[in-house]
Scaffold this motif. Sequence first.
Motif, PDB file in Angstrom:
ATOM      1  N   CYS A  17     -39.144 -33.465  28.298  1.00 51.05           N
ATOM      2  CA  CYS A  17     -37.909 -33.920  28.944  1.00 51.05           C
ATOM      3  C   CYS A  17     -36.836 -34.300  27.934  1.00 51.05           C
ATOM      4  O   CYS A  17     -37.085 -34.379  26.733  1.00 51.05           O
ATOM      5  CB  CYS A  17     -38.225 -35.109  29.857  1.00 51.05           C
ATOM      6  N   GLY A  18     -35.645 -34.512  28.459  1.00 48.19           N
ATOM      7  CA  GLY A  18     -34.563 -35.093  27.683  1.00 48.19           C
ATOM      8  C   GLY A  18     -34.215 -36.418  28.339  1.00 48.19           C
ATOM      9  O   GLY A  18     -34.132 -36.496  29.569  1.00 48.19           O
ATOM     10  N   HIS A  19     -34.037 -37.460  27.543  1.00 45.37           N
ATOM     11  CA  HIS A  19     -33.807 -38.803  28.088  1.00 45.37           C
ATOM     12  C   HIS A  19     -32.331 -39.036  28.396  1.00 45.37           C
ATOM     13  O   HIS A  19     -31.466 -38.659  27.611  1.00 45.37           O
ATOM     14  CB  HIS A  19     -34.235 -39.865  27.064  1.00 45.37           C
ATOM     15  N   ASN A 159     -27.218 -36.552  22.151  1.00 44.77           N
ATOM     16  CA  ASN A 159     -28.371 -35.673  21.946  1.00 44.77           C
ATOM     17  C   ASN A 159     -29.450 -36.366  21.137  1.00 44.77           C
ATOM     18  O   ASN A 159     -30.649 -36.102  21.320  1.00 44.77           O
ATOM     19  CB  ASN A 159     -27.959 -34.340  21.308  1.00 44.77           C
ATOM     20  N   THR A 160     -29.048 -37.303  20.250  1.00 49.15           N
ATOM     21  CA  THR A 160     -30.051 -37.997  19.433  1.00 49.15           C
ATOM     22  C   THR A 160     -30.910 -38.900  20.317  1.00 49.15           C
ATOM     23  O   THR A 160     -32.145 -38.905  20.202  1.00 49.15           O
ATOM     24  CB  THR A 160     -29.363 -38.801  18.293  1.00 49.15           C
ATOM     25  N   VAL A 161     -30.285 -39.654  21.221  1.00 43.29           N
ATOM     26  CA  VAL A 161     -31.086 -40.496  22.139  1.00 43.29           C
ATOM     27  C   VAL A 161     -31.870 -39.609  23.110  1.00 43.29           C
ATOM     28  O   VAL A 161     -33.034 -39.884  23.409  1.00 43.29           O
ATOM     29  CB  VAL A 161     -30.213 -41.475  22.958  1.00 43.29           C
ATOM     30  N   ALA A 162     -31.242 -38.528  23.584  1.00 43.70           N
ATOM     31  CA  ALA A 162     -31.937 -37.629  24.523  1.00 43.70           C
ATOM     32  C   ALA A 162     -33.205 -37.063  23.883  1.00 43.70           C
ATOM     33  O   ALA A 162     -34.218 -36.875  24.548  1.00 43.70           O
ATOM     34  CB  ALA A 162     -31.003 -36.498  24.948  1.00 43.70           C
ATOM     35  N   TYR A 164     -34.958 -38.384  20.978  1.00 46.93           N
ATOM     36  CA  TYR A 164     -35.959 -39.330  20.448  1.00 46.93           C
ATOM     37  C   TYR A 164     -36.365 -40.404  21.459  1.00 46.93           C
ATOM     38  O   TYR A 164     -37.438 -41.002  21.318  1.00 46.93           O
ATOM     39  CB  TYR A 164     -35.456 -39.972  19.153  1.00 46.93           C
ATOM     40  N   GLY A 165     -35.495 -40.695  22.412  1.00 49.27           N
ATOM     41  CA  GLY A 165     -35.844 -41.669  23.451  1.00 49.27           C
ATOM     42  C   GLY A 165     -36.088 -43.070  22.912  1.00 49.27           C
ATOM     43  O   GLY A 165     -36.940 -43.798  23.426  1.00 49.27           O
ATOM     44  N   LYS A 166     -35.334 -43.478  21.881  1.00 47.77           N
ATOM     45  CA  LYS A 166     -35.503 -44.812  21.276  1.00 47.77           C
ATOM     46  C   LYS A 166     -34.142 -45.507  21.178  1.00 47.77           C
ATOM     47  O   LYS A 166     -33.126 -44.827  20.993  1.00 47.77           O
ATOM     48  CB  LYS A 166     -36.036 -44.670  19.840  1.00 47.77           C
ATOM     49  N   PRO A 167     -34.122 -46.859  21.232  1.00 51.56           N
ATOM     50  CA  PRO A 167     -32.843 -47.545  20.989  1.00 51.56           C
ATOM     51  C   PRO A 167     -32.436 -47.327  19.532  1.00 51.56           C
ATOM     52  O   PRO A 167     -33.289 -47.429  18.642  1.00 51.56           O
ATOM     53  CB  PRO A 167     -33.162 -49.029  21.207  1.00 51.56           C
ATOM     54  N   LEU A 168     -31.173 -47.060  19.305  1.00 53.44           N
ATOM     55  CA  LEU A 168     -30.786 -46.802  17.919  1.00 53.44           C
ATOM     56  C   LEU A 168     -29.339 -47.167  17.605  1.00 53.44           C
ATOM     57  O   LEU A 168     -28.471 -47.246  18.486  1.00 53.44           O
ATOM     58  CB  LEU A 168     -31.054 -45.337  17.554  1.00 53.44           C
ATOM     59  N   LEU A 169     -29.146 -47.393  16.299  1.00 54.72           N
ATOM     60  CA  LEU A 169     -27.803 -47.562  15.737  1.00 54.72           C
ATOM     61  C   LEU A 169     -27.453 -46.215  15.123  1.00 54.72           C
ATOM     62  O   LEU A 169     -28.273 -45.627  14.406  1.00 54.72           O
ATOM     63  CB  LEU A 169     -27.818 -48.654  14.663  1.00 54.72           C
TER      64      LEU A 169
END
Length: 323
Positions: A17-19, A159-162, A164-169
Motif C-alpha cells: 500500500c501507499g500511506h 511520496n516519502t511518507v506514502a 515509508y509510513g513513518k513520522p518524519l522531518l
Amino acid sequence: RGAIEATEQPAIDHRACGHGKIIMLGEHAVVYGSHAIAAPVPLAVRAVAQDTKSGGVDMFIPRWGVEYRLHRDPAHRDSFQRSLGIIFDELQLTERSMRIEVFPNVPRAMGLGGSAAMAVAVIRALDQHYKLGLSDEEINALAFRCEEVAHGSASGIDNTVATYGKPLLYKRAAKQGDAPMVRELHLPKRIPLVIGISGKESLTAVTVGKVRSAWQRNPALYDGIFQQIDGLTLQGVEAMQQYDLERLGDLMNICHGLLNALRVSSWEVEELVQIAREHGALGAKLTGGGGGGSIVALCPQNREKVAAAMRDAGYQAMEVDIG
Ligand code: MEV
C-alpha cells in the motif's frame, strides 16, 4: 461528501500500500526549502495487479468510477494518466497486458496525500506481481516523479511518507538530483488529533501554483514568511519530542495564520479551525495543500467533543493518533 474508512494501523500491509498523511507543520514553505513535519494516518491506498489477455494496461478505481486503458504514447494521456503513466514507462511495462485495481481509502483531493499514496500503491502492486525487487528508495523516487507531474513543483514530502509510513522531518535538497534530508521522528507518546475533512476538493497543484505566482511578485516578503514557518517547524520538533502539547498547539495556530497569509485557506477550512478551537483544541490548522481539503486539530483532552462538533456542522471527522 465521500465515505472514508479508517483502516486500523496493524491491518495496513506496508508492502502492498501507499500511506495517506497529514502535515503537522511546514506545508508550502517546504516547497521553497523549509523544513516540514509529516506523519502517516491510518488510511491507505491499496492496489492489485493481475495478468489479462486484453492487450493493454487497464486501470480500475471502482470507488471513483474511474476506468481507462493506459495510452502507450505519453503524448495522448490526460493529466491523471500522465502522472501514473510514468510508472509503466519507467518500469517498461506499457506493452504488457494487465489489470490494475485500486482501492483508495484516502479521500481524493482532501490534502491527505491521496495522489502520492496511489502512486506508491500502484508501484508496489507492480513490484510484487512482476517480482521487480524494487527497494523503498526506488519506489519513493518513482513516486516522486509521479508527484512532480501531479503537483508541478512537489517537495517530495508526500511520496516519502506514502512510502515509508513513518513520522518524519523533511527538507528538500537545495539542488535538483541531490537527496533530501529525511529524519524519522521518535515521539515519547502518540499525539491525539482530529482530522476535519471539509469535503471541498482542492488540487495541490493549484494552491502550490498560486503561492508560486505570489512569491514571484514579491520574493522578499514571501521568503520571510517561509523562514518563519521554518523556524516554527523546528520548534515543533522539540515540542513533539518533549511532548509539550501546549507549545505544539501554539505553533500550529501560528502556522495556520501564516498559511492564511499565503491565501491557501478557504471558507470551510476556517470554519473547521474555529470549531476545533472553540471546543477546546490546543491548536488547529489546515494540512497539506489547503484551498479546501482538511485540517488537523490537536485535542489531548476533548477529542470526541471536537469531532462531534465538526460532524454536527456537516463535515467528516476522524480521530487519529500519530507517532
Ligand atoms: C502537500 O501535501 C504539501 C505541499 O507543501 C506541497 C509539497 O510539499 O509538495 C503543499
